[in-house]
Design a protein around this motif. Structure first.
Motif, PDB file in Angstrom:
ATOM      1  N   TYR A  57     -12.994  37.779  40.948  1.00 40.62           N
ATOM      2  CA  TYR A  57     -12.153  38.209  41.990  1.00 40.62           C
ATOM      3  C   TYR A  57     -13.069  37.858  43.103  1.00 40.62           C
ATOM      4  N   PRO A  58     -12.533  37.530  44.396  1.00 39.08           N
ATOM      5  CA  PRO A  58     -13.276  37.193  45.686  1.00 39.08           C
ATOM      6  C   PRO A  58     -13.530  38.601  46.390  1.00 39.08           C
ATOM      7  N   SER A  59     -14.423  38.677  47.632  1.00 35.16           N
ATOM      8  CA  SER A  59     -15.046  39.656  48.285  1.00 35.16           C
ATOM      9  C   SER A  59     -13.996  40.267  49.170  1.00 35.16           C
ATOM     10  N   GLU A  60     -12.982  39.347  49.560  1.00 36.46           N
ATOM     11  CA  GLU A  60     -11.745  39.768  50.215  1.00 36.46           C
ATOM     12  C   GLU A  60     -10.626  39.618  49.505  1.00 36.46           C
ATOM     13  N   SER A  61      -9.491  40.086  50.138  1.00 37.44           N
ATOM     14  CA  SER A  61      -8.173  40.281  49.411  1.00 37.44           C
ATOM     15  C   SER A  61      -7.413  38.726  49.927  1.00 37.44           C
ATOM     16  N   VAL A  62      -7.311  38.001  48.892  1.00 40.44           N
ATOM     17  CA  VAL A  62      -6.712  36.652  49.302  1.00 40.44           C
ATOM     18  C   VAL A  62      -5.367  36.449  48.687  1.00 40.44           C
ATOM     19  N   TRP A  63      -4.504  37.515  48.519  1.00 41.50           N
ATOM     20  CA  TRP A  63      -3.359  37.527  47.882  1.00 41.50           C
ATOM     21  C   TRP A  63      -2.381  36.707  48.854  1.00 41.50           C
ATOM     22  N   GLU A  64      -2.521  36.558  50.352  1.00 38.00           N
ATOM     23  CA  GLU A  64      -1.574  35.681  51.134  1.00 38.00           C
ATOM     24  C   GLU A  64      -2.023  34.136  50.645  1.00 38.00           C
ATOM     25  N   LEU A  65      -2.850  33.814  49.933  1.00 34.86           N
ATOM     26  CA  LEU A  65      -3.330  32.383  49.793  1.00 34.86           C
ATOM     27  C   LEU A  65      -3.313  32.180  48.086  1.00 34.86           C
ATOM     28  N   ASP A  66      -2.898  33.103  47.430  1.00 34.38           N
ATOM     29  CA  ASP A  66      -3.089  33.016  45.940  1.00 34.38           C
ATOM     30  C   ASP A  66      -1.911  32.027  45.438  1.00 34.38           C
ATOM     31  N   LEU A  67      -2.477  31.174  44.596  1.00 35.31           N
ATOM     32  CA  LEU A  67      -1.408  30.344  44.046  1.00 35.31           C
ATOM     33  C   LEU A  67      -0.270  30.922  43.390  1.00 35.31           C
ATOM     34  N   LEU A  84      -0.925  48.024  50.239  1.00 28.66           N
ATOM     35  CA  LEU A  84      -1.989  47.972  49.169  1.00 28.66           C
ATOM     36  C   LEU A  84      -2.339  46.753  48.612  1.00 28.66           C
ATOM     37  N   ASN A  85      -3.676  46.298  48.320  1.00 27.46           N
ATOM     38  CA  ASN A  85      -3.811  45.066  47.733  1.00 27.46           C
ATOM     39  C   ASN A  85      -4.753  45.278  46.678  1.00 27.46           C
ATOM     40  N   THR A  86      -5.494  43.976  46.276  1.00 28.65           N
ATOM     41  CA  THR A  86      -6.637  44.087  45.087  1.00 28.65           C
ATOM     42  C   THR A  86      -7.906  45.046  45.584  1.00 28.65           C
ATOM     43  N   LEU A  87      -7.999  45.452  46.847  1.00 27.16           N
ATOM     44  CA  LEU A  87      -9.043  46.050  47.035  1.00 27.16           C
ATOM     45  C   LEU A  87      -8.810  47.498  47.596  1.00 27.16           C
ATOM     46  N   THR A  88      -7.716  47.972  47.389  1.00 28.60           N
ATOM     47  CA  THR A  88      -7.127  49.198  47.713  1.00 28.60           C
ATOM     48  C   THR A  88      -7.197  50.110  46.301  1.00 28.60           C
ATOM     49  N   THR A  89      -7.781  51.332  46.350  1.00 28.65           N
ATOM     50  CA  THR A  89      -7.728  52.097  45.164  1.00 28.65           C
ATOM     51  C   THR A  89      -6.649  53.240  45.236  1.00 28.65           C
ATOM     52  N   PRO A  90      -6.100  53.813  44.368  1.00 27.61           N
ATOM     53  CA  PRO A  90      -5.251  54.900  44.441  1.00 27.61           C
ATOM     54  C   PRO A  90      -5.832  56.009  45.143  1.00 27.61           C
ATOM     55  N   LEU A  91      -7.134  56.176  45.209  1.00 28.84           N
ATOM     56  CA  LEU A  91      -7.849  57.486  45.895  1.00 28.84           C
ATOM     57  C   LEU A  91      -8.009  57.103  47.337  1.00 28.84           C
ATOM     58  N   GLU A  92      -7.749  56.293  47.848  1.00 29.11           N
ATOM     59  CA  GLU A  92      -7.952  55.617  49.043  1.00 29.11           C
ATOM     60  C   GLU A  92      -6.418  55.414  49.931  1.00 29.11           C
ATOM     61  N   CYS A  93      -5.471  55.687  48.912  1.00 27.64           N
ATOM     62  CA  CYS A  93      -4.087  56.010  49.701  1.00 27.64           C
ATOM     63  C   CYS A  93      -3.307  57.173  49.182  1.00 27.64           C
ATOM     64  N   GLY A  94      -4.219  58.279  48.854  1.00 32.36           N
ATOM     65  CA  GLY A  94      -3.524  59.466  48.559  1.00 32.36           C
ATOM     66  C   GLY A  94      -2.909  59.512  47.171  1.00 32.36           C
ATOM     67  N   ARG A  95      -3.114  58.733  46.315  1.00 31.22           N
ATOM     68  CA  ARG A  95      -2.207  58.718  45.001  1.00 31.22           C
ATOM     69  C   ARG A  95      -3.079  59.158  43.732  1.00 31.22           C
ATOM     70  N   GLU A  96      -3.955  60.014  44.074  1.00 30.85           N
ATOM     71  CA  GLU A  96      -4.724  60.463  43.124  1.00 30.85           C
ATOM     72  C   GLU A  96      -3.871  61.038  41.674  1.00 30.85           C
ATOM     73  N   SER A  97      -2.794  61.573  42.265  1.00 31.70           N
ATOM     74  CA  SER A  97      -1.847  62.369  41.246  1.00 31.70           C
ATOM     75  C   SER A  97      -1.360  61.280  40.319  1.00 31.70           C
ATOM     76  N   ARG A  98      -1.495  59.966  40.712  1.00 28.65           N
ATOM     77  CA  ARG A  98      -0.676  59.121  39.829  1.00 28.65           C
ATOM     78  C   ARG A  98      -1.899  58.222  38.852  1.00 28.65           C
ATOM     79  N   VAL A  99      -2.970  58.915  38.596  1.00 31.25           N
ATOM     80  CA  VAL A  99      -4.021  58.342  37.735  1.00 31.25           C
ATOM     81  C   VAL A  99      -4.349  59.412  36.657  1.00 31.25           C
TER      82      VAL A  99
END
Length: 813
Positions: free
Chosen positions: A341-351, A660-675
């Motif tokens: 995976y790259p060091s930045e979220s590149v979803w907007e450019l992903d094939l 949310l993207n590939t560099l966001t975790t559930p703990l960073e967006c208040g979704r710990e209860s979903r883990v």
């Protein structure tokens, strides 16, 4: 393992040598800004490293604005450049004339100056990069044609060239305008949606007093042209309104060298150039260059691994910015191949944001004719493409269209934005392109009000839908490993969960209903269709009894939102739908009207009460008609995605691909209860999350309510606006909407904690967020905002005047 570069002709002899050589960091997307900034720094040091002269000169760029809207657009870019450390400022027309005395500035309202932009000789940069690569062991073979890429069991095994075979595990398709054909030439085709257009620029002889080499590059987007110094004269081209697509029939039609001059076609750009630089009249034009440039369906480049062939990577479709992006894009792709995976979220450019449906030659030909002019057209928020539409539609499309639906497109799928009432002027609404309050404001307000007080129906058929079944317990076992939440729930229950990567970041955010012991129904965002399928396939054992089926096209999805949704469904199904009989996050197959086998789910993706109906496609019209007919007495109406956005943001619901993207975790967006961290089960990303739980999070998704912002008069926030805490930059907004209940604008965004001394990131606590004074920067103007870590709509049991509303802090729950 050796790296090999194959070039069809002499290295840099293709369209590279025709490139205008302008390196500009002023881009709309942050990831593009970062790629261009990296390229700039790389090319700057290349000459010292390799001893090859690259023609790098730091000239700076000036972006001109002939209108207030263009100036707003530049101010938005300017504030984003500044926060990632790229110097840039908004300047007056007078200052433009000082920086570039030959320009006519009488019609300008302002400009943006980016002093560290540069120009280079693109062919020399390519040769310097090749030389540096050779010194590091890369073998380069020019005049070598690839016949096809060899694939075995879905994995790259080698390349067949006109000079023999090369065995390899990784292949990167950087074939530019030939990338499409090369992708299709494999034993297992790879779809790469891009198309070439002719691109024109002229070269002049030097001025009597030659232009200084550090003369700034000019971009006059309103005049559709760019101008740079070239050997004491100028090089100027642009993006005309009526581009000429080429090579539609394939690569064997004509050689690049044979593209003809076309002065008639270039004339509007030449007129624009002479208006901007009147003294050019006296200068001799040497030639008009015509070279091919490739464009993609959404004006963003294409990179990443193919969803169908492992080890097959792509980097192509640069939309005339190949030089600016080359260094940074190459870096991200290398990281992707080495680390996964790259060091930045590149979803907007992903094939994988594209499906095979975007690869029709006719679609691409028509779309690039729209895309090329758009590069310089004013891109206000909520831009909709006009070409290639009505590609994927719900069975209700004509019915909704007749009722005033206005459409947006996602992944080729038509989705309603809002519904124009019969008494509104339709024409005016189609021109709602503005940075300010849009003219659909009242329409969306009435749809939101109806969702809150009565019942609305939104066609959400575009959602990606998969069914995963097995003969034994394999489905549950593999899904438990692939998803972060516990899916071993009673039949009929729905689980909100994420599909995480090794770093704990979201590859997908979805809802999964357990249909039976061995069968699961998965609902994901619309643009996840290809990416999600590839991710599941990657981890599923090939020889198991698992069946993964894409059933997106089998079901029409209707979202019934509002307090009266329960009444409508009770009448239609003759079954009690109250929370006692039909609890929240529950799924049941039932009949609605005469139709059987409807999957009814008690969720709405908005936080409001209501139901999602997944209807076998042949029953769609019947169920919709019944719902609208019975709903009449409950005040039912159609609603669109703009109402949905307002509802979900007001309720602090984060969406994948936006918040949310590939560099966001559930703990960073208040979704710990979903883990399921405490259940002792292994799943992808678990170790990273345990580590993060121990160390603390370094960013946190936060809700902001704008305080001193006048919705009628001030510029609106959309996304990407810088967030300041106590005057210091801490992050950017990810999405925003007007909250009709709060009567305020609401933004979602991530807050970081940068150390004032070192600039390094530190842990972000709830206390850190609650103690800050916040501002949101909209095009250079800062507005005060209140930060929340929890939704505030629970405060509003009834509507009060906004002056009286006390947005009290909600600590804890």
């Amino acid at each position: 393992m050796a790296e090999v570069v194959l070039s069809q002709k002499r290295l840099a002899a293709g369209s590279t040598r025709f490139c205008a050589g302008i390196l500009s960091t002023a881009r709309h997307l942050t990831v593009e800004q970062k790629m261009a900034d990296y390229s700039n720094k790389l090319y700057h040091q290349l000459e010292q490293e390799t001893g090859i002269h690259t023609g790098y000169i730091r000239t700076g760029s000036i972006f001109l604005a002939q209108t207030q809207d263009r100036l707003i657009s530049l101010k938005r870019i300017n504030s984003r450049l500044n926060v990632i450390g790229i110097p840039s400022e908004i300047i007056s027309p007078k200052k433009v004339a000082e920086l570039h005395p030959l320009l006519n500035v009488h019609d300008l309202v302002g400009a943006m100056h980016v002093p560290e932009d540069a120009v280079v000789s693109s062919a020399d940069v390519a040769l310097a990069l090749a030389s540096a690569a050779s010194q590091n062991g890369v073998q380069i073979y020019d005049r070598t044609s690839i016949l096809h890429v060899m694939v075995r069991k879905g994995q790259v095994t080698g390349v067949e060239t006109d000079k023999g075979q090369i065995q390899c595990h990784y292949f990167v398709n950087c074939a530019g305008q030939w990338a499409y054909e090369l992708g299709l030439s494999n034993e297992e085709p790879v779809s790469i949606p891009l198309h070439a257009c002719e691109h024109f620029y002229l070269l002049t002889r030097p001025w009597e007093t030659p232009l200084q080499s550090n003369t700034p590059t000019i971009v006059d987007a309103d005049g559709r042209i760019y101008i740079r110094n070239w050997q004491g004269g100028i090089l100027s081209g642009g993006f005309e309104k009526n581009p000429k697509p080429i090579f539609t029939e394939g690569k064997n039609q004509l050689e690049i060298q044979n593209l003809q001059e076309d002065w008639d076609h270039f004339e509007p750009l030449l007129s624009s150039l002479l208006r901007r630089m009147p003294e050019l009249e006296t200068l001799e034009i040497m030639k008009l260059v015509n070279c091919p440039e490739t464009f993609t369906p959404d004006m963003r480049c294409i990179m990443g691994e193919s969803p169908s062939v492992r080890g097959y990577f792509v980097l192509a479709g640069m939309n005339s910015a190949g030089l600016s992006f080359g260094g940074g894009a190459g870096r991200y792709l290398a990281e992707w191949m080495v680390h996964g995976y790259p060091s930045e979220s590149v979803w907007e450019l992903d094939l994988k944001r594209f499906g095979a449906l975007q690869s029709s030659r006719t679609f691409l030909r028509h779309r690039v004719m729209e895309v090329m002019p758009l590069l310089y057209d004013l891109k206000v928020p909520r831009w909709d493409f006009q070409t290639g539409r009505q590609l994927r539609t719900s069975p209700l499309y004509d019915r909704l269209d007749a009722q005033g639906a206005r459409w947006m497109e996602k992944h080729g799928f038509e989705r309603p934005k809002y519904f124009v009432p019969p008494d509104k002027d339709l024409l005016a609404l189609e021109q709602s392109k503005t940075f300010y309050k849009p003219d659909w404001f009242e329409i969306v307000e009435s749809e939101v009000k109806c969702c809150k007080e009565a019942v609305c129906v939104i066609d959400m058929s575009s959602f990606t839908k998969f069914e995963i079944t097995s003969t034994g317990d394999q489905a549950l076992e593999i899904l438990q490993y692939l998803f972060s939440n516990d899916l071993d729930v009673p039949v009929g229950h729905i689980v909100h969960t994420g599909m995480l990567n090794e770093g704990g970041g979201y590859e997908n955010d979805c809802s999964i209903a357990r249909l039976s012991k061995r069968s699961f129904f998965m609902i994901s965002p619309t643009d996840q269709q290809v990416h999600c399928w590839a991710w599941l396939k990657k981890y599923m054992p090939e020889d198991s009894n698992l069946i993964l089926e894409d059933v997106t096209w089998k079901y029409t999805a209707l979202n019934l939102i509002g307090p009266r949704a329960v009444d409508v469904l009770s009448e239609l199904s003759y079954a009690p739908m109250t929370p006692d009989h039909f609890p929240s996050l529950f799924c049941k197959e039932m009949s609605v009207g005469y139709a059987n086998g409807i999957r009814v789910m008690s969720m709405t993706h908005t936080g409001e009460p209501g139901f999602m109906l997944y209807i076998p496609i042949e029953y769609a019209l019947h169920v919709y008609n019944e719902v609208m007919s019975v709903g009449q007495k409950y005040g039912i109406r159609n609603a669109g995605y703009y109402a949905l956005r307002s509802l979900r943001i007001e309720k602090f619901f984060a969406f994948w691909g936006q918040d949310l993207n590939t560099l966001t975790t559930p703990l960073e967006c208040g979704r710990e209860s979903r883990v399921k961290l405490d259940k002792g089960m292994d799943f992808i990303g678990r170790d990273a999350l345990l580590q993060q739980k121990q160390n603390g999070v370094y960013k946190r998704l936060t809700m902001f309510i704008l305080d001193d912002h006048d919705t009628d008069l001030d510029l609106w926030p959309w996304w990407g606006e810088p967030i300041y805490r106590n005057g210091q930059y801490v992050g950017k907004t990810t999405s925003s909407a007007y909250g009709y209940t709060l009567e305020r604008h609401v933004c979602l965004g991530f807050v970081h904690n940068f150390s004032e001394d070192t600039g390094e990131e530190q842990v972000v606590t709830a206390d850190f967020i609650n103690r800050g004074e916040y501002e949101i920067d909209i095009a250079g103007q800062r507005f005060q905002a209140k930060a929340k870590l929890y939704p505030v709509t629970s405060l509003f049991t009834h509507k009060r005047r906004k002056d009286d509303v006390e947005l009290s802090d909600l600590h804890g729950k």
